[in-house]
Design an enzyme around this catalytic site. Structure first.
Site, mmCIF file in Angstrom:
data_model
loop_
_atom_site.group_PDB
_atom_site.id
_atom_site.type_symbol
_atom_site.label_atom_id
_atom_site.label_comp_id
_atom_site.label_asym_id
_atom_site.label_seq_id
_atom_site.Cartn_x
_atom_site.Cartn_y
_atom_site.Cartn_z
ATOM 1 N N ILE A 79 -2.845 -7.572 14.974
ATOM 2 C CA ILE A 79 -1.347 -7.139 15.866
ATOM 3 C C ILE A 79 -1.466 -6.368 16.720
ATOM 4 O O ILE A 79 -1.656 -7.041 18.073
ATOM 5 C CB ILE A 79 -0.345 -6.640 14.847
ATOM 6 C CG1 ILE A 79 0.063 -7.556 13.452
ATOM 7 C CG2 ILE A 79 1.130 -6.707 16.050
ATOM 8 C CD1 ILE A 79 1.382 -6.593 12.554
ATOM 9 N N ASN A 133 1.294 -1.180 -0.193
ATOM 10 C CA ASN A 133 0.144 -0.055 0.349
ATOM 11 C C ASN A 133 0.499 1.284 -0.034
ATOM 12 O O ASN A 133 2.037 1.259 0.406
ATOM 13 C CB ASN A 133 -1.162 0.222 0.992
ATOM 14 C CG ASN A 133 -0.570 -0.186 2.856
ATOM 15 O OD1 ASN A 133 0.351 0.590 2.240
ATOM 16 N ND2 ASN A 133 -0.300 -1.113 3.197
ATOM 17 N N LYS A 180 8.189 -17.897 -10.244
ATOM 18 C CA LYS A 180 7.676 -16.083 -11.057
ATOM 19 C C LYS A 180 7.014 -17.252 -11.782
ATOM 20 O O LYS A 180 6.960 -18.229 -12.739
ATOM 21 C CB LYS A 180 8.729 -15.684 -11.550
ATOM 22 C CG LYS A 180 8.267 -14.452 -12.295
ATOM 23 C CD LYS A 180 9.478 -13.843 -12.969
ATOM 24 C CE LYS A 180 8.072 -12.478 -13.754
ATOM 25 N NZ LYS A 180 9.292 -11.698 -15.248
#
Ligand code: C5P
Length: 398
Positions: free
Chosen positions: A310, A211, A290
């Site tokens: 968390i 992000n 990959k």
């Protein structure tokens, strides 16, 4: 500006690291300080007074008997309105002088003549053998006993070609230490654990989901906590930022790694601040090789699994630290923030006002606690982080 209105006497003694003092003088000026340079004769062998005058915009003093001072008392005049005296670089010889209270040139006399409330900070710079010499170490102990603040030294490559302790801190680190010296020690003796930055959830060995968090807010809070006297551990996702000076950083990539690093370090912490933008989901079927594109319409099919929360995990611990969470809501912050604080079971939740905070240098915050909510108006993230630390320290103390 971190040092707005501060008057700093910057003393240079003999050493190759004088060139770093030139850079520091410019950085201090940019941070808002006015800088008065005083140089020993040895320092003028390494860099000229002209350079230092040009960089600081102030007359440089090198001599106790300088007739430019009307009363001929530069050792008094230069320190009476100073906020700090900083010696960069500080040579072995000058450390010895300070330890004994010697007054045989302008700079040493000025250090002894400064008013008791003016802090003296010194940045040692010398060869490893000179630093480790018992006489130097004895003098350093004396400096500490006298309340003189030692900035470093670091260990590493030295100008003489040798390696070891005695290398002067970099200008950016010195600036951080000088700024920190002016902050109130609201978290003295406290241990603080933080998360910051984004997480990176792999799709395959070269691709992943992340992000736009830059880590700036979390790093600013870590720096502010350390400035306030705390021992700080920062668990950081991938960012382009340098760790604040004096902060222990643990680098992680994924939310699971961040969770594990936090849980391994949470025992004995007084405060946990979860600033990281943690991915809610990870790719459950991440490939170890990959992924190949086979033909026009070939798209991979990703499956997701939920990551551990968390903050919730720390808040649920039996001996939990004081827990602070962050929230980035795109709308209805007042309503969602209050609800999120209760749902997360934490005493304080910090909402970013406006969702365009990621990557920016400024921010505006809304603080939610049991009493309701208060706002910290838009400011640069470091200023806000210091205000936040003040708010947290007050709540922890009550
Ligand atoms: O629920 P939400 O993700 O909006 O909560 C944000 C807060 O929770 C932040 O403090 C963030 O660091 C923390 N968090 C976390 N672990 C997660 C998700 C969010 O610690 N998996």
């Amino acid at each position: 500006m971190d040092l707005a209105g501060k008057k700093i006497v910057l003393g240079l003694t003999g050493g190759v690291a004088c060139y770093k003092a030139a850079m520091l003088s410019r950085d201090l000026g940019r941070a808002g300080a006015s800088v008065q340079v005083v140089m020993t004769q040895a320092a003028t062998q390494f860099i000229t007074a002209v350079t230092m005058q040009a960089l600081t915009g102030n007359t440089v003093y090198t001599d106790q008997w300088d007739a430019r001072m009307e009363n001929n008392m530069p050792h008094i005049n230069l320190t009476r309105d100073a906020d700090a005296v900083v010696i960069v670089p500080c040579s072995t010889d000058f450390i010895s002088k300070l330890a004994h209270g010697a007054c045989d040139d302008l700079l040493s006399t000025l250090c002894v003549a400064r008013p008791a409330h003016v802090p003296l900070m010194v940045a040692p710079a010398m060869n490893v053998e000179m630093w480790q010499n018992p006489a130097t170490q004895r003098n350093v102990r004396q400096l500490r006993e006298d309340g003189i603040v030692l900035l470093g030294p670091d260990a590493g490559a030295q100008a003489c070609g040798e390696m070891g302790e005695g290398r002067m801190l970099e200008p950016a680190q010195l600036l951080e230490e000088i700024v920190a010296a002016f902050q109130p020690k609201l978290l003295a003796g406290r241990r603080v654990l933080l998360t910051a930055g984004p997480t990176f959830e792999p799709i395959d060995p070269v691709r992943g989901i992340t992000n736009l968090s830059s880590g700036k807010m979390g790093y600013a809070v870590a720096r502010a906590a350390r400035e306030a006297g705390a021992e700080v551990t920062l668990v950081s996702g991938p960012t382009a930022l340098d760790a604040p000076y004096g902060v222990r950083r643990i680098d992680v990539q994924t939310a699971q790694q961040m969770h594990d690093a936090v849980m391994a370090n949470v025992a004995g912490q007084d405060l946990f601040v979860a600033v990281a933008a943690v991915a809610d989901w990870r790719v459950a079927n991440a490939s170890t090789q990959k992924l190949k594109k086979n033909g026009e319409n070939d798209v991979p099919h990703l499956e997701f699994a939920q990551n551990p929360d968390i903050l919730a995990g720390v808040a649920a611990l039996p001996h939990r630290p004081y827990c602070v969470g962050f929230a980035a809501e795109s709308e209805n912050l007042e309503q969602y923030g209050a609800a999120k604080r209760v749902r997360k079971n934490i005493p304080l939740l910090v909402g970013n006002i406006g969702h365009q905070t990621f990557g920016r240098d400024d921010n505006a915050l809304m603080l939610f606690d049991e009493q309701g909510h208060t706002s910290l108006p838009r400011a640069d993230k470091q200023t806000l982080a210091r205000q936040l630390v003040r708010e947290i320290a007050r709540r922890m103390a009550s």
